[in-house]
Scaffold this motif. Structure first.
Motif, PDB file in Angstrom:
ATOM      1  N   ASN A 194       0.792  -1.239   0.000  1.00 18.82           N
ATOM      2  CA  ASN A 194       0.000   0.000   0.000  1.00 18.82           C
ATOM      3  C   ASN A 194       0.820   1.283   0.000  1.00 18.82           C
ATOM      4  OD1 ASN A 194      -2.592  -1.180  -0.128  1.00 18.82           O
ATOM      5  ND2 ASN A 194      -2.421  -1.703   2.038  1.00 18.82           N
ATOM      6  N   ARG A 195       2.092   1.206  -0.341  1.00 12.74           N
ATOM      7  CA  ARG A 195       2.893   2.436  -0.483  1.00 12.74           C
ATOM      8  C   ARG A 195       2.471   3.147  -1.751  1.00 12.74           C
ATOM      9  NH1 ARG A 195       8.594   2.346   2.202  1.00 12.74           N
ATOM     10  NH2 ARG A 195       8.125   0.952   3.904  1.00 12.74           N
ATOM     11  N   ILE A 196       2.431   4.466  -1.707  1.00 11.28           N
ATOM     12  CA  ILE A 196       2.038   5.264  -2.865  1.00 11.28           C
ATOM     13  C   ILE A 196       3.241   5.424  -3.787  1.00 11.28           C
ATOM     14  CG2 ILE A 196       1.103   7.463  -3.660  1.00 11.28           C
ATOM     15  CD1 ILE A 196      -0.883   5.805  -2.067  1.00 11.28           C
ATOM     16  N   LEU A 197       3.023   5.118  -5.071  1.00  8.67           N
ATOM     17  CA  LEU A 197       4.077   5.211  -6.081  1.00  8.67           C
ATOM     18  C   LEU A 197       3.673   6.185  -7.167  1.00  8.67           C
ATOM     19  CD1 LEU A 197       4.673   1.382  -6.464  1.00  8.67           C
ATOM     20  CD2 LEU A 197       6.000   2.964  -5.063  1.00  8.67           C
ATOM     21  N   SER A 198       4.644   6.881  -7.720  1.00 10.74           N
ATOM     22  CA  SER A 198       4.454   7.761  -8.863  1.00 10.74           C
ATOM     23  C   SER A 198       4.781   6.960 -10.116  1.00 10.74           C
ATOM     24  CB  SER A 198       5.386   8.967  -8.747  1.00 10.74           C
ATOM     25  OG  SER A 198       5.452   9.652  -9.969  1.00 10.74           O
ATOM     26  N   LEU A 199       3.834   6.893 -11.058  1.00 14.95           N
ATOM     27  CA  LEU A 199       4.012   6.146 -12.298  1.00 14.95           C
ATOM     28  C   LEU A 199       3.877   7.110 -13.466  1.00 14.95           C
ATOM     29  CD1 LEU A 199       1.609   3.264 -11.298  1.00 14.95           C
ATOM     30  CD2 LEU A 199       4.081   3.271 -11.085  1.00 14.95           C
ATOM     31  N   THR A 200       4.901   7.161 -14.314  1.00 14.17           N
ATOM     32  CA  THR A 200       4.892   8.043 -15.474  1.00 14.17           C
ATOM     33  C   THR A 200       5.250   7.241 -16.716  1.00 14.17           C
ATOM     34  OG1 THR A 200       5.637   9.874 -14.065  1.00 14.17           O
ATOM     35  CG2 THR A 200       5.768  10.195 -16.451  1.00 14.17           C
ATOM     36  N   PRO A 201       4.278   7.019 -17.624  1.00 13.45           N
ATOM     37  CA  PRO A 201       4.589   6.305 -18.867  1.00 13.45           C
ATOM     38  C   PRO A 201       5.300   7.227 -19.855  1.00 13.45           C
ATOM     39  CG  PRO A 201       2.250   6.805 -18.747  1.00 13.45           C
ATOM     40  CD  PRO A 201       2.866   7.296 -17.478  1.00 13.45           C
ATOM     41  N   ALA A 202       6.301   6.673 -20.544  1.00 18.17           N
ATOM     42  CA  ALA A 202       7.071   7.435 -21.534  1.00 18.17           C
ATOM     43  C   ALA A 202       7.347   6.542 -22.738  1.00 18.17           C
ATOM     44  CB  ALA A 202       8.379   7.917 -20.919  1.00 18.17           C
ATOM     45  N   GLU A 203       7.577   7.167 -23.880  1.00 18.90           N
ATOM     46  CA  GLU A 203       7.880   6.410 -25.096  1.00 18.90           C
ATOM     47  C   GLU A 203       9.229   5.735 -24.972  1.00 18.90           C
ATOM     48  OE1 GLU A 203       7.211   8.013 -29.045  1.00 18.90           O
ATOM     49  OE2 GLU A 203       6.089   9.641 -28.089  1.00 18.90           O
ATOM     50  N   GLY A 204       9.253   4.463 -25.401  1.00 13.73           N
ATOM     51  CA  GLY A 204      10.495   3.706 -25.405  1.00 13.73           C
ATOM     52  C   GLY A 204      10.931   3.433 -26.833  1.00 13.73           C
TER      53      GLY A 204
END
Length: 69
Positions: A40-50
Motif C-alpha cells: 500500500n505504499r504510494i508510487l508515482s508512475l509516469t509512462p514514456a515512449e520507449g
C-alpha cells in the motif's frame, strides 16, 4: 500504440508485481499515483515512449506529504 495497454511493474519496496492500465497517448508523460496492491505504499508512475514503440514506465516513491488525493 493501442488505446488501452496493461503494463506490469514491480514495487520497489516489496517486489510485488502490479498492473497499470495505460489509456492511450493521452496518459503519456502524465504522472499517476497508485498504491501497491501488497504494501500500500504510494508510487508515482509516469509512462514514456520507449524504443521501437514500446512504453517505459518510470516508477518513483512519493513522499507522504506530496500524495495527490
Amino acid at each position: 500504440m493501442q488505446s488501452d495497454d496493461a503494463l506490469e511493474y514491480m514495487c520497489p519496496y516489496c517486489g510485488t508485481i502490479n498492473n497499470f492500465l495505460l489509456k492511450g497517448v493521452r496518459d503519456m508523460y502524465r504522472e499517476k499515483q497508485e498504491a501497491c496492491s501488497n504494501c500500500n505504499r504510494i508510487l508515482s508512475l509516469t509512462p514514456a515512449e520507449g524504443i521501437g514503440g514500446s512504453v517505459n514506465l518510470i516508477i518513483d516513491a512519493v513522499d507522504s506529504d506530496k500524495v495527490i488525493n
